[in-house]
Motif scaffolding. Structure first.
Motif, mmCIF file in Angstrom:
data_model
loop_
_atom_site.group_PDB
_atom_site.id
_atom_site.type_symbol
_atom_site.label_atom_id
_atom_site.label_comp_id
_atom_site.label_asym_id
_atom_site.label_seq_id
_atom_site.Cartn_x
_atom_site.Cartn_y
_atom_site.Cartn_z
ATOM 1 N N ASN A 43 -3.949 28.102 -41.791
ATOM 2 C CA ASN A 43 -4.228 26.729 -41.387
ATOM 3 C C ASN A 43 -4.859 26.758 -40.005
ATOM 4 O O ASN A 43 -4.462 27.562 -39.157
ATOM 5 C CB ASN A 43 -2.936 25.910 -41.319
ATOM 6 C CG ASN A 43 -2.302 25.772 -42.685
ATOM 7 O OD1 ASN A 43 -3.004 25.566 -43.666
ATOM 8 N ND2 ASN A 43 -0.999 25.925 -42.732
ATOM 9 N N SER A 99 -8.206 37.383 -50.265
ATOM 10 C CA SER A 99 -8.527 37.681 -48.874
ATOM 11 C C SER A 99 -10.016 37.810 -48.638
ATOM 12 O O SER A 99 -10.465 37.929 -47.509
ATOM 13 C CB SER A 99 -7.858 38.987 -48.446
ATOM 14 O OG SER A 99 -6.483 38.879 -48.600
ATOM 15 N N GLU A 115 4.310 33.354 -44.644
ATOM 16 C CA GLU A 115 3.786 34.695 -44.947
ATOM 17 C C GLU A 115 3.882 35.603 -43.715
ATOM 18 O O GLU A 115 4.166 36.797 -43.839
ATOM 19 C CB GLU A 115 2.340 34.616 -45.423
ATOM 20 C CG GLU A 115 2.153 33.949 -46.781
ATOM 21 C CD GLU A 115 2.066 32.441 -46.687
ATOM 22 O OE1 GLU A 115 1.974 31.917 -45.555
ATOM 23 O OE2 GLU A 115 2.108 31.781 -47.751
ATOM 24 N N ARG A 133 -5.061 17.838 -45.744
ATOM 25 C CA ARG A 133 -5.050 18.323 -44.371
ATOM 26 C C ARG A 133 -5.311 17.170 -43.390
ATOM 27 O O ARG A 133 -4.725 17.098 -42.315
ATOM 28 C CB ARG A 133 -6.108 19.421 -44.145
ATOM 29 C CG ARG A 133 -5.895 20.690 -44.908
ATOM 30 C CD ARG A 133 -4.648 21.416 -44.528
ATOM 31 N NE ARG A 133 -4.501 21.565 -43.089
ATOM 32 C CZ ARG A 133 -3.359 21.881 -42.491
ATOM 33 N NH1 ARG A 133 -2.278 22.052 -43.207
ATOM 34 N NH2 ARG A 133 -3.303 22.015 -41.188
ATOM 35 N N LYS A 193 0.028 35.005 -56.204
ATOM 36 C CA LYS A 193 -0.279 35.359 -54.805
ATOM 37 C C LYS A 193 0.230 36.774 -54.494
ATOM 38 O O LYS A 193 -0.461 37.565 -53.859
ATOM 39 C CB LYS A 193 0.378 34.344 -53.865
ATOM 40 C CG LYS A 193 0.088 34.630 -52.410
ATOM 41 C CD LYS A 193 0.508 33.502 -51.514
ATOM 42 C CE LYS A 193 0.086 33.834 -50.086
ATOM 43 N NZ LYS A 193 -0.127 32.724 -49.246
ATOM 44 N N ILE A 202 -5.745 36.330 -43.131
ATOM 45 C CA ILE A 202 -6.549 35.095 -43.088
ATOM 46 C C ILE A 202 -6.025 34.042 -44.066
ATOM 47 O O ILE A 202 -6.416 32.887 -43.974
ATOM 48 C CB ILE A 202 -8.050 35.360 -43.338
ATOM 49 C CG1 ILE A 202 -8.257 36.267 -44.538
ATOM 50 C CG2 ILE A 202 -8.707 35.922 -42.108
ATOM 51 C CD1 ILE A 202 -9.705 36.419 -44.901
ATOM 52 N N THR A 203 -5.152 34.437 -44.978
ATOM 53 C CA THR A 203 -4.533 33.423 -45.844
ATOM 54 C C THR A 203 -3.033 33.268 -45.527
ATOM 55 O O THR A 203 -2.300 32.653 -46.291
ATOM 56 C CB THR A 203 -4.698 33.770 -47.342
ATOM 57 O OG1 THR A 203 -4.097 35.032 -47.584
ATOM 58 C CG2 THR A 203 -6.158 33.804 -47.743
ATOM 59 N N HIS A 204 -2.627 33.835 -44.415
ATOM 60 C CA HIS A 204 -1.204 33.745 -44.052
ATOM 61 C C HIS A 204 -0.928 32.531 -43.179
ATOM 62 O O HIS A 204 -1.645 32.275 -42.218
ATOM 63 C CB HIS A 204 -0.754 34.994 -43.280
ATOM 64 C CG HIS A 204 -0.513 36.172 -44.169
ATOM 65 N ND1 HIS A 204 -0.098 37.389 -43.703
ATOM 66 C CD2 HIS A 204 -0.633 36.318 -45.501
ATOM 67 C CE1 HIS A 204 0.039 38.231 -44.713
ATOM 68 N NE2 HIS A 204 -0.298 37.597 -45.817
ATOM 69 N N SER A 205 0.144 31.822 -43.524
ATOM 70 C CA SER A 205 0.655 30.768 -42.667
ATOM 71 C C SER A 205 2.023 31.253 -42.168
ATOM 72 O O SER A 205 2.355 32.430 -42.308
ATOM 73 C CB SER A 205 0.752 29.471 -43.463
ATOM 74 O OG SER A 205 1.021 28.412 -42.591
ATOM 75 N N ASP A 221 -4.669 40.349 -45.676
ATOM 76 C CA ASP A 221 -4.347 39.009 -46.190
ATOM 77 C C ASP A 221 -4.056 38.003 -45.075
ATOM 78 O O ASP A 221 -3.804 36.834 -45.352
ATOM 79 C CB ASP A 221 -3.099 39.073 -47.093
ATOM 80 C CG ASP A 221 -3.391 39.786 -48.393
ATOM 81 O OD1 ASP A 221 -4.573 39.883 -48.744
ATOM 82 O OD2 ASP A 221 -2.444 40.236 -49.050
ATOM 83 N N SER A 228 -3.010 42.318 -50.896
ATOM 84 C CA SER A 228 -3.674 43.612 -50.650
ATOM 85 C C SER A 228 -2.676 44.633 -50.109
ATOM 86 O O SER A 228 -2.989 45.802 -49.991
ATOM 87 C CB SER A 228 -4.833 43.420 -49.670
ATOM 88 O OG SER A 228 -4.373 42.777 -48.510
ATOM 89 N N ILE A 239 -1.697 29.483 -52.720
ATOM 90 C CA ILE A 239 -2.309 30.812 -52.624
ATOM 91 C C ILE A 239 -3.284 30.958 -51.452
ATOM 92 O O ILE A 239 -3.230 31.938 -50.715
ATOM 93 C CB ILE A 239 -3.021 31.181 -53.952
ATOM 94 C CG1 ILE A 239 -2.013 31.196 -55.102
ATOM 95 C CG2 ILE A 239 -3.703 32.539 -53.832
ATOM 96 C CD1 ILE A 239 -2.570 31.651 -56.426
ATOM 97 N N THR A 240 -4.182 30.019 -51.243
ATOM 98 C CA THR A 240 -5.254 30.280 -50.265
ATOM 99 C C THR A 240 -5.244 29.370 -49.043
ATOM 100 O O THR A 240 -5.878 29.665 -48.046
ATOM 101 C CB THR A 240 -6.637 30.124 -50.923
ATOM 102 O OG1 THR A 240 -6.804 28.753 -51.312
ATOM 103 C CG2 THR A 240 -6.792 31.040 -52.104
ATOM 104 N N LYS A 241 -4.624 28.223 -49.128
ATOM 105 C CA LYS A 241 -4.642 27.219 -48.042
ATOM 106 C C LYS A 241 -6.063 26.898 -47.607
ATOM 107 O O LYS A 241 -6.369 26.738 -46.424
ATOM 108 C CB LYS A 241 -3.811 27.684 -46.869
ATOM 109 C CG LYS A 241 -2.403 28.032 -47.306
ATOM 110 C CD LYS A 241 -1.412 27.923 -46.228
ATOM 111 C CE LYS A 241 -0.005 28.105 -46.765
ATOM 112 N NZ LYS A 241 0.176 29.293 -47.603
#
Lengths: 424, 295
Positions: free
Chosen positions: A190, B155, A253, B257, B129, A247-250, A245, B134, B239-241
């Motif tokens: 985010n 990713s 995660e 958002r 997810k 860049i998709t972690h909030s 990963d 990875s 999964i991706t936000k």
């Protein structure tokens, strides 16, 4: 006749009970720890205010906004709302019905433990919108056993950090025989999460502004700021020190990476330590310190990332009592309960027993502290400017640049254009 | 006497139906009307008792927002691919399942297809997810085991859309298969036999005999899928936000958002635009499928 007398007495008794019993309702987003803290405070508050109970209700943060704003606007407000300062600003902006606590605070004696910076943070548009109750401190954490495994000391500079992080990636510091460890745990899913990480890099390095200064100058292309921003972007894109990963972690995660023993260095909030000291989590296998120094001659620091405080809606059902309770939240008893249950406080002038070395690090800070600058309290357009900045950063993380220096210069120009447009 | 009886019968019917009609209006239409109303207000006053109305300014704002325009394009492109892919796979899978060759084991395949539909979507997407991770994901572990390179999963900008497309297909396709299977069960077998006697090949028979009879299922599935994929949300949240970057920042998620940032006016303007697009496309599709001669 007897029956009438009995009914009259019963009615009188009921009226008396109703008149003396008062319930204060507080809305917050601190979860179970917060509820336990308010329960404890309620117990203590009752000793001097018999018949008064304090009921706290915890909402997820996004629901807290909507519910608070809607309730205050429709005159169904709770007695008190509790949250981070910048979130209360949003409620102020959308309701205009948060009580100015300047006079209340001015009349309080025992507030010497609050710094000017604390009081400044609590003020918005020349009004004191919260009484500051908990500093939100965030330090730099490193797995102790991993440092030993790679033969390193706690890193002081950014160069040290990169070196240690590379060893964490390459030298199997957890000894499980697999290449499954990373140097750092960050988050970027985010936009707000991403900027939060940049704030830690920036303020941790001793700088005072992430994007804009109080005069409205964009700071990101000033040499020191640029250096930190570029290293921040490279951490995600070039150095290979974080999970791909990321860049998709909030937050969830990022915590999985930390608590799943996959990253050696990470943010430690004062509220994390209680859990991470337990066997189910990191079992205390981490050390806390200041964020790495990026710039020669600038003192690195633990970051005060926010100030949680209590605000009183002007249309609170029990306004005077609510103000009394807000004042009580700065008492030694309430602050001790805060430290015990939530892990943060603004005063430490009381006996602290049974806290681990890591919890004492935050409870009785002896390190350098550097607080966020909260530009939203100075520039009303800041949220929109920051949103634009977020979008730019999120995009660039998946489009690494050959010339980061030129990119930051251009980004700064775009931010200036945006600022000018918003100021019109 | 007869007229009186009819009136009486209708009156009773309307009396019984009235509460449900009222509930439908209150619970179904009222929130939509309120949302549309909010889209014409200033965000900072949207939740106040006296909201400030700003006309079309929220709509002008979102149509001048490059992120929204990109988001709209991503949503439409994703929907087009997802609808075509899901329905094509569902159609041929249903054909396979309704084939007489598979008379005994068909129930097992049907069960496997439909189970994801009744699985809570959040739980399913969390598992996806993890599979795409990875760090410890099963998909890359399998690919590596057979000597293939890593899949970028969620990713990578190049593969993130494909990754959520696969996850969504797993979740939705079973529903479309069931609808097709119901239609297959109603096919007129004599038409098949006539086509066979005329020596029509497989594709000719499929295109000229089977497909026209599947019109009800195709219409229902297309409209349902269109609505479903235009509103794609849960898979993105889980999964991706919206990422990496803005690769999967579809309209529903972007509006969410905005809502999360207390931009209620622009958030509801986005939702209203999406609602209008869904209504127009779904109605157009329905009208076209009813009008077209499928033979």
């Amino acid at each position: 006749m007897k029956l009438n007398a009995l009914m009259g007495a019963t009615a009188l008794a009921l009226c008396t009970t109703t008149a003396s019993a008062q319930e204060l309702v507080v809305w917050h987003d601190l979860g179970d720890n917060g509820i336990a803290w308010f329960d404890k405070m309620s117990e203590v508050f009752q000793k001097t205010n018999p018949g008064v109970t304090v009921t706290s209700v915890s909402f997820p943060t996004d629901q807290w906004y909507g519910k608070s704003i809607a309730a205050i606007n429709t005159n169904t407000a709770p007695d008190l709302i509790y949250n981070n300062y910048e979130r209360v600003i949003r409620v102020v902006n959308q309701t205009g019905k948060i009580k100015d606590l300047t006079e209340t605070f001015g009349a309080m004696d025992d507030v010497g433990f609050l710094t000017e910076s604390d009081i400044g943070v609590a003020t918005y548009n020349d009004e004191m919108i919260i009484l500051p109750v908990q500093r939100v401190q965030m330090g730099f954490g490193i797995r102790d056993s991993w440092l030993d495994a790679v033969g390193e000391e706690f890193p002081e500079t950014w160069e040290d950090t990169i070196r240690v992080a590379k060893k964490f990636v390459e030298e199997d510091p957890d000894g499980n025989g697999r290449a499954d460890t990373y140097g750092l745990a960050l988050q970027a899913a985010n936009p707000r999460d991403l900027i939060h990480m940049l704030d830690l890099y920036t303020f941790g390095a001793g700088l005072r502004h992430t994007l804009i200064d109080p005069d409205g100058e964009i700071t990101i292309d000033q040499p020191d700021h640029k250096a930190v921003l570029i290293e921040f972007l490279k951490t995600f894109t070039e150095y290979g020190l974080v999970s791909p990963d990321t860049i998709t972690h909030s937050f969830p995660e990022m915590y999985q990476v930390i608590e799943g023993n996959r990253a050696g260095m990470f943010r430690v909030g004062d509220w994390n330590v209680k859990k991470w000291d337990t066997e189910e989590s990191l079992n205390g296998d981490f050390r806390i310190g200041e964020w790495p120094a990026h710039i020669n001659g600038t003192e690195n620091a633990v970051v005060i990332g926010g100030m949680r405080g209590v605000a009183v809606p002007e249309n609170a059902p029990n306004l005077d009592l609510a103000v009394e309770f807000a004042k009580f939240m700065l008492s030694k008893e309430a602050q001790a309960a805060s430290l015990q249950n939530v892990g943060a406080a603004v005063r430490g002038d009381f006996e602290i027993e049974g806290l681990s070395e890591r919890r004492l690090y935050f409870a009785q800070p002896k390190h350098t502290l550097n607080a966020y600058d909260f530009p939203e309290s100075v520039h009303s357009f800041y949220p929109e400017l920051e949103a634009e900045f977020h979008r730019e950063l999120v995009e660039i993380l998946v489009d690494p640049q050959d010339d980061w220096d030129a990119y930051v210069e251009e980004l700064a120009d775009r931010m200036r254009e945006k600022r000018d447009a918003l100021m019109q | 006497m007869l007229a009186q009886f009819k009136l009486g019968k209708s009156t009773v019917f309307y009396l019984f139906a009235a509460p449900f009609a009222l509930l439908t209006i209150v619970m179904g239409l009222w929130p939509i009307a309120l949302s549309i109303q909010t889209s014409f207000t200033d965000s900072y006053t949207a939740l106040s008792p006296d909201p400030v109305y700003v006309g079309l300014s929220n709509y002008i704002k979102i149509f001048n927002d490059p992120v929204f325009l990109k988001s709209a394009w991503l949503t439409l492109r994703y929907t087009l691919i997802a609808v075509l892919l899901n329905l094509t796979i569902a159609l041929f899978y249903a054909m396979f399942l309704s084939s007489s060759v598979l008379s005994r084991g068909a129930w097992l395949f049907k069960l496997c297809c439909f189970l994801p539909v009744v699985t809570p979507d959040v739980a399913g997407f969390i598992v996806w997810k993890w599979m795409y991770s990875s760090d410890f994901g099963a998909i890359n572990a399998m690919l590596n085991a057979i000597g293939l390179p890593d899949f970028g999963g969620v990713s990578s900008v190049q593969t993130a859309t494909i990754a959520i497309l696969i996850a969504e297909m797993w979740y939705h396709v079973g529903f479309y298969i069931v609808i097709f299977l119901a239609n297959f069960a109603m096919l007129d077998k004599s038409l098949d036999e006539a086509a066979m006697m005329d020596n029509a090949g497989f594709w000719r028979k499929f295109y000229k005999v089977t497909l026209p009879q599947l019109r009800p299922a195709i219409t229902i599935n297309m409209i349902y899928a269109l609505i479903q994929f235009l509103k794609t949300f849960t898979v993105v949240v889980v999964i991706t936000k919206g990422g990496p970057g803005t690769t999967t920042n579809f309209i529903s998620y972007y509006a969410y958002r905005q809502f999360d940032q207390a931009q209620y006016g622009t958030a509801t303007a986005m939702a209203t635009v999406l609602f209008a697009v869904i209504m127009v496309l779904a109605s157009g599709l329905y009208w076209y499928s009813q009008r077209r001669d499928w033979r």
